[in-house]
Design a protein around this motif. Structure first.
Motif, PDB file in Angstrom:
ATOM      1  N   SER A  16       0.820  -1.208   0.000  1.00  0.00           N
ATOM      2  CA  SER A  16       0.000   0.000   0.000  1.00  0.00           C
ATOM      3  C   SER A  16       0.857   1.263   0.000  1.00  0.00           C
ATOM      4  O   SER A  16       1.897   1.327   0.659  1.00  0.00           O
ATOM      5  N   GLU A  17       0.385   2.275  -0.721  1.00  0.00           N
ATOM      6  CA  GLU A  17       1.079   3.567  -0.778  1.00  0.00           C
ATOM      7  C   GLU A  17       1.020   4.307   0.555  1.00  0.00           C
ATOM      8  O   GLU A  17       1.745   5.292   0.764  1.00  0.00           O
ATOM      9  N   LEU A 114       6.815   6.358  -2.528  1.00  0.00           N
ATOM     10  CA  LEU A 114       5.460   6.321  -1.961  1.00  0.00           C
ATOM     11  C   LEU A 114       4.733   7.640  -2.217  1.00  0.00           C
ATOM     12  O   LEU A 114       3.541   7.653  -2.523  1.00  0.00           O
ATOM     13  N   ARG A 117       3.610   7.780  -5.834  1.00  0.00           N
ATOM     14  CA  ARG A 117       2.427   6.938  -6.018  1.00  0.00           C
ATOM     15  C   ARG A 117       1.174   7.633  -5.502  1.00  0.00           C
ATOM     16  O   ARG A 117       0.110   7.585  -6.136  1.00  0.00           O
ATOM     17  N   GLN A 118       1.280   8.303  -4.359  1.00  0.00           N
ATOM     18  CA  GLN A 118       0.124   9.002  -3.786  1.00  0.00           C
ATOM     19  C   GLN A 118      -0.323  10.153  -4.678  1.00  0.00           C
ATOM     20  O   GLN A 118      -1.526  10.373  -4.875  1.00  0.00           O
ATOM     21  N   HIS A 121      -1.967   8.722  -7.788  1.00  0.00           N
ATOM     22  CA  HIS A 121      -3.298   8.237  -7.402  1.00  0.00           C
ATOM     23  C   HIS A 121      -4.270   9.406  -7.255  1.00  0.00           C
ATOM     24  O   HIS A 121      -5.398   9.361  -7.754  1.00  0.00           O
ATOM     25  N   ASP A 180      -4.902   1.871  -3.927  1.00  0.00           N
ATOM     26  CA  ASP A 180      -3.844   2.224  -2.970  1.00  0.00           C
ATOM     27  C   ASP A 180      -2.605   1.355  -3.148  1.00  0.00           C
ATOM     28  O   ASP A 180      -1.527   1.687  -2.655  1.00  0.00           O
ATOM     29  N   TYR A 181      -2.758   0.250  -3.845  1.00  0.00           N
ATOM     30  CA  TYR A 181      -1.676  -0.723  -3.986  1.00  0.00           C
ATOM     31  C   TYR A 181      -1.030  -0.711  -5.374  1.00  0.00           C
ATOM     32  O   TYR A 181      -0.136  -1.507  -5.641  1.00  0.00           O
ATOM     33  N   THR A 183       1.262   0.484  -8.541  1.00  0.00           N
ATOM     34  CA  THR A 183       2.485   1.225  -8.833  1.00  0.00           C
ATOM     35  C   THR A 183       2.127   2.410  -9.724  1.00  0.00           C
ATOM     36  O   THR A 183       1.006   2.513 -10.237  1.00  0.00           O
TER      37      THR A 183
END
Length: 226
Positions: A16-17, A114, A117-118, A121, A180-181, A183
């Motif tokens: 998870s991010e 991370l 990625r967030q 997202h 959330d998971y 890449t």
């Protein structure tokens, strides 16, 4: 325990991010070339100080590659501040100095990954919202479970596996959000297919036609839909 960077230096509890990177006493002992017993003694001696720097977890586990007899080993999870505190107590031998540098770089890289990625997202959320609106506005889509159906279709064509398989592959708990998971690359592929589906919905194509259209597209054509 997930090796976020595939370096053996920093880990997260899952893919998870939202996770926080950490290292372990086992990692410190291995790369600093110090007996794990000595690292454990430091952790126990400064338990109070470590607790002020964040929560740390402890478990007994078997590390057969490091312990030939297979006896359970004490494994402590330490966040960045806690690990820095512990390694500052070590003598600056060549292995320790090298490890300090590599661990510091690994924590920076992990946090940047991370964070990226967030951000990716977060930037995809307007696309997801537009998809929902396009489904709602299409007069040929009347199934009340249409969003879920389209979502599964999009994942299948973007990542090559359905959402159930993805949960199993990444170890995603049932109550957690799959996105959330993902890449950065996976999120970008997903967004690409979402945008394509939105375009098809906006010309009022039904689900079966959209599904067939996606199946007929070659990988090169999908690349061009970025």
């Amino acid at each position: 325990m997930y090796d976020l960077l595939n370096t053996g230096l920093v880990f997260t509890q899952s893919e998870s991010e939202k996770e926080e990177p950490y290292t372990t006493n086992v990692t410190i002992a291995k790369y600093a070339e110090i007996k794990m017993r000595a690292i454990n003694q430091l952790i126990k001696k400064y338990k109070t100080q470590l607790s002020r720097l964040g929560n740390s977890s402890f478990q007994m586990t078997k590390l057969n590659q490091d312990n030939k007899v297979g006896r359970p080993v004490e494994v402590y999870s330490l966040n960045e501040q806690q690990s820095i505190f512990i390694i500052t107590l070590l003598k600056n031998t060549k292995p320790v100095v090298k490890f300090k540098r590599n661990l510091a770089s690994a924590f920076v890289e992990a946090k940047n990954l991370l964070n990226t990625r967030q951000i990716t997202h977060a930037n995809s959320k307007p696309i997801t919202k537009t998809l929902g609106q396009a489904i709602q506005d299409n007069p040929n889509i009347t199934n009340k479970f249409a969003y879920s159906t389209f979502n599964k279709l999009i994942y299948k064509h973007a990542l090559g596996i359905n959402t159930n398989q993805l949960r199993k592959t990444k170890g995603i708990p049932k109550h957690d959000v799959i996105s959330d998971y993902l890449t950065v690359d996976e999120q970008q592929e997903l967004n690409k297919i979402k945008n394509l589906v939105i375009s098809l919905l906006n010309i009022n194509l039904d689900y079966q036609t959209i599904k067939q259209t996606l199946e007929n597209l070659t990988s090169n054509q999908l690349q061009g839909s970025k």
